[in-house]
Design a protein around this motif. Sequence first.
Motif, mmCIF file in Angstrom:
data_model
loop_
_atom_site.group_PDB
_atom_site.id
_atom_site.type_symbol
_atom_site.label_atom_id
_atom_site.label_comp_id
_atom_site.label_asym_id
_atom_site.label_seq_id
_atom_site.Cartn_x
_atom_site.Cartn_y
_atom_site.Cartn_z
ATOM 1 N N LEU A 42 35.697 33.827 -15.292
ATOM 2 C CA LEU A 42 34.766 33.920 -16.421
ATOM 3 C C LEU A 42 35.516 33.846 -17.751
ATOM 4 N N ILE A 43 36.633 34.554 -17.834
ATOM 5 C CA ILE A 43 37.443 34.509 -19.057
ATOM 6 C C ILE A 43 37.899 33.071 -19.317
ATOM 7 N N GLN A 44 38.303 32.422 -18.231
ATOM 8 C CA GLN A 44 38.703 31.014 -18.293
ATOM 9 C C GLN A 44 37.572 30.146 -18.847
ATOM 10 N N SER A 45 36.362 30.391 -18.345
ATOM 11 C CA SER A 45 35.214 29.611 -18.801
ATOM 12 C C SER A 45 34.894 29.889 -20.274
ATOM 13 N N TYR A 46 35.029 31.144 -20.669
ATOM 14 C CA TYR A 46 34.824 31.478 -22.082
ATOM 15 C C TYR A 46 35.806 30.694 -22.949
ATOM 16 N N ARG A 47 37.059 30.654 -22.496
ATOM 17 C CA ARG A 47 38.075 29.907 -23.236
ATOM 18 C C ARG A 47 37.717 28.438 -23.316
ATOM 19 N N ALA A 48 37.341 27.874 -22.159
ATOM 20 C CA ALA A 48 36.995 26.454 -22.101
ATOM 21 C C ALA A 48 35.817 26.151 -23.020
ATOM 22 N N ALA A 49 34.853 27.073 -23.067
ATOM 23 C CA ALA A 49 33.666 26.850 -23.900
ATOM 24 C C ALA A 49 33.966 27.087 -25.375
ATOM 25 N N GLY A 50 35.100 27.762 -25.670
ATOM 26 C CA GLY A 50 35.488 27.955 -27.060
ATOM 27 C C GLY A 50 35.148 29.315 -27.641
ATOM 28 N N LEU A 51 34.725 30.233 -26.788
ATOM 29 C CA LEU A 51 34.342 31.550 -27.303
ATOM 30 C C LEU A 51 35.547 32.397 -27.722
#
Lengths: 187, 187
Positions: free
Chosen positions: B175-184
């Motif tokens: 999830l943290i990875q996805s947040y990073r990928a999404a730019g959050l």
Amino acid sequence: MNANAREEILAAAKLVAQAHGYAGLNFRDLAQQVGIKAASIYYYFPSKAELAAAVAKRYWEDSAAYLESLLQNSTKPIDALRRYPETFRWALENDNRICLCSFMSAQFDDLPDEVKAEVQAFTDVNIAWLKKVLIAAKVVSPKQAENRARAIYSGIMGAQLMARSQADIALYDSLIQSYRAAGLLSA
Amino acid sequence: MNANAREEILAAAKLVAQAHGYAGLNFRDLAQQVGIKAASIYYYFPSKAELAAAVAKRYWEDSAAYLESLLQNSTKPIDALRRYPETFRWALENDNRICLCSFMSAQFDDLPDEVKAEVQAFTDVNIAWLKKVLIAAKVVSPKQAENRARAIYSGIMGAQLMARSQADIALYDSLIQSYRAAGLLSA
DNA sequence: ACCTGAACACCGTTCAAGT
DNA sequence: ACCTGAACACCGTTCAAGT
């Protein structure tokens, strides 16, 4: 009243569970709201675990039906995605309650297995719907859709929790706004 | 033992609260862990509310000190920001517990006022730190920093909850990875 | 100062009995 | 069929009393 005691118990239990969680569900208060005695609840539900599981099951079934209609009634998939966060706003509007399953996720380790399964089902329904819509709207590639769907869902769970702890629905809107600005919710 | 009963109670209560929340804190089990009787806890803490408030206060004080040292020991502010999510990983590693204050936020409405205040303080400390670091690292403009800080914090709360409900720490990382990928999380 | 037994209030649950 | 009073075992909490 007695015509639909089972439904009344379910409805009252849902509201209590959204405000106080599984541990906060107590048969004596619940019975009083419905106008019967605590012992009578056992005529309709064999145990607290089964009652809570029935509440959670009804909850995810209603959510699934609503999400499907939201998608059907949107001219473009991206419009459905845009309106997804609204779904979780209603509970906050209604006496600072939160999504039943967000709440129960916090207490997950203490939940009876029947209840865990229904809470899990709610998550699965939401992730599957988000994944489908993200792909249809071409927000991310099919390969990334699962991860993005989970990120959106967890982001919204966190926003609900934070808004609730401040008893401030404007904070929920502000957080969703920030997610959008940061790029989490679409594009 | 009796030399440090108060500290032992605090430490044991912290672990229980992280696993089962405020409602799950029970004096008989707690006392047994420390080697005294339930009634003896009341010699050190006048009520369950005061005990929980003391636990939460200690918790945010330790967190504040840690975050400060994290920032001091980073060569660049952006490095501190990058390591922020780790802070919330440790509890999950330790028997699927979550951040004490994330947990208590879920039950916020049922918390005694003294406890609410300390949980609030934890949130404030984290938002203030994130805001400061976001500005120093020039991730967002000073005007946007507050909103972004809140979005990061709520995103991480949600990720903890979701990972816990699946008892899967890899999901937290994902999830943290996805947040990073999404730019959050940055840029 | 530090601790405890015993009591109290409350909870989920059961069951024999009432209508 | 639908409901209840009374009881049971259990647990957090309180308090007067012990050392």
